[in-house]
Enzyme design. Structure first.
Site, PDB file in Angstrom:
ATOM      1  N   SER A   1      -7.523  14.933  11.855  1.00 14.25           N
ATOM      2  CA  SER A   1      -7.437  13.998  12.972  1.00 14.25           C
ATOM      3  C   SER A   1      -6.276  14.403  13.875  1.00 14.25           C
ATOM      4  O   SER A   1      -5.272  14.956  13.397  1.00 14.25           O
ATOM      5  CB  SER A   1      -7.204  12.571  12.463  1.00 14.25           C
ATOM      6  OG  SER A   1      -6.861  11.704  13.530  1.00 14.25           O
TER       7      SER A   1
ATOM      8  N   TYR B   1      -2.474   6.808   7.678  1.00 13.98           N
ATOM      9  CA  TYR B   1      -3.638   7.650   7.953  1.00 13.98           C
ATOM     10  C   TYR B   1      -3.181   9.014   8.466  1.00 13.98           C
ATOM     11  O   TYR B   1      -3.663  10.067   8.024  1.00 13.98           O
ATOM     12  CB  TYR B   1      -4.533   6.958   8.978  1.00 13.98           C
ATOM     13  CG  TYR B   1      -5.743   7.753   9.418  1.00 13.98           C
ATOM     14  CD1 TYR B   1      -6.867   7.844   8.614  1.00 13.98           C
ATOM     15  CD2 TYR B   1      -5.750   8.392  10.658  1.00 13.98           C
ATOM     16  CE1 TYR B   1      -7.985   8.560   9.022  1.00 13.98           C
ATOM     17  CE2 TYR B   1      -6.863   9.106  11.076  1.00 13.98           C
ATOM     18  CZ  TYR B   1      -7.982   9.188  10.265  1.00 13.98           C
ATOM     19  OH  TYR B   1      -9.087   9.900  10.673  1.00 13.98           O
TER      20      TYR B   1
END
Length: 265
Positions: free
Chosen positions: A155, A168
């Site tokens: 990501s 995350y």
């Protein structure tokens, strides 16, 4: 060399015919698009998900498109289920696996001060620990194939600070470094490893972020900073994943490649 032989060589570089693949978290979003992309290039694909109904629905859809896809239930947070998944993959693909796409992920969006130990364990367990273990389990099958490729779905949060995504981001940052170490250690076994870091793509995971406190503003801020001025589509990510699995990409390994509309630039 005649034109027929040249065309055959070119076709082989841009084809996955005869290859096998495992894609996790594959019944929706980016994972779903990756399965279709790999299968359309000729690979036989196995998928896993926690929900049998979701698997059955997808398998029926892909069968109607003439794609070769099988599937089984696996909760990747459970080590025993990860072991059973890889045993099944080994059985279906007769002991060889060319492609592993670690796509499944989760997040809990909060300010740093609000995260609990349980939150951190859940995110790191799903996004990093399970991925690490599944990759270890896949090693014998990837090595036996003689031509292995692992793609991690990372990501842009692992590369640039984004509000309410600290844990995350940490899990994906760990994935990035694991990708590089893996590429170095397993090169001798003819196994490549790369990570794709998507920007904002409308998926269930992104929806969960947008629905959290402060998440909507966070996502809007990222989208506004992309050069192209919009969210991405899952197929814009799956195309890059498929390329990294092709023989044409045989010299690419140990890389974290952004597909983010220019956000990280």
């Amino acid at each position: 060399m005649d034109e027929t032989k040249l065309n055959m060589m070119k076709d082989n570089r841009w084809s996955l015919h005869g290859m096998t693949a495992l894609v996790t978290g594959a019944t929706r979003g980016i994972g779903h698009a990756i399965v279709e992309e790999l299968a359309e290039f000729g690979a036989a694909v196995h998928i896993c998900s926690r929900n049998q109904d979701d698997i059955d629905k997808c398998l029926q859809e892909w069968k109607g498109k003439g794609l070769t896809v099988t599937g089984s239930v696996c909760d990747l947070q459970c080590s025993e289920q990860r072991k059973r998944l890889m045993e099944m993959v080994g059985s279906i693909f007769v002991g060889k696996l060319n492609i592993l796409v670690n796509n499944a992920a989760t997040t809990i969006s909060k300010k740093i001060i609000d995260y609990t130990g349980e939150d951190i364990s859940t995110i790191m367990g799903t996004n990093f620990e399970s991925v690490y273990h599944l990759t270890q389990l896949a090693h014998p099958l990837l090595k036996e194939s003689g031509n292995g490729s692992i793609v991690f779905i990372s990501s842009i949060a692992s590369l640039k600070a984004i509000p309410v995504l600290s844990v995350y981001a940490a899990s994906k940052g760990a994935m990035n470094q694991f990708t590089k170490s893996l590429a170095m250690e397993w090169a001798k076994d003819n196994i490549r490893a790369n990570a794709v870091a998507p920007g904002p793509v409308m998926t269930k995971l992104l929806e969960s972020i947008m629905n959290s406190s402060g998440g909507d503003e966070s996502v809007d801020g990222v989208v506004s900073q992309t050069f192209v001025g919009r969210m991405g589509d899952p197929k814009e990510i799956s195309a890059l994943v498929a390329f990294l699995c092709l023989p044409a990409a045989s010299y690419i390994t140990g890389q974290v490649i952004c597909a983010d509309g220019g956000f990280s630039a």
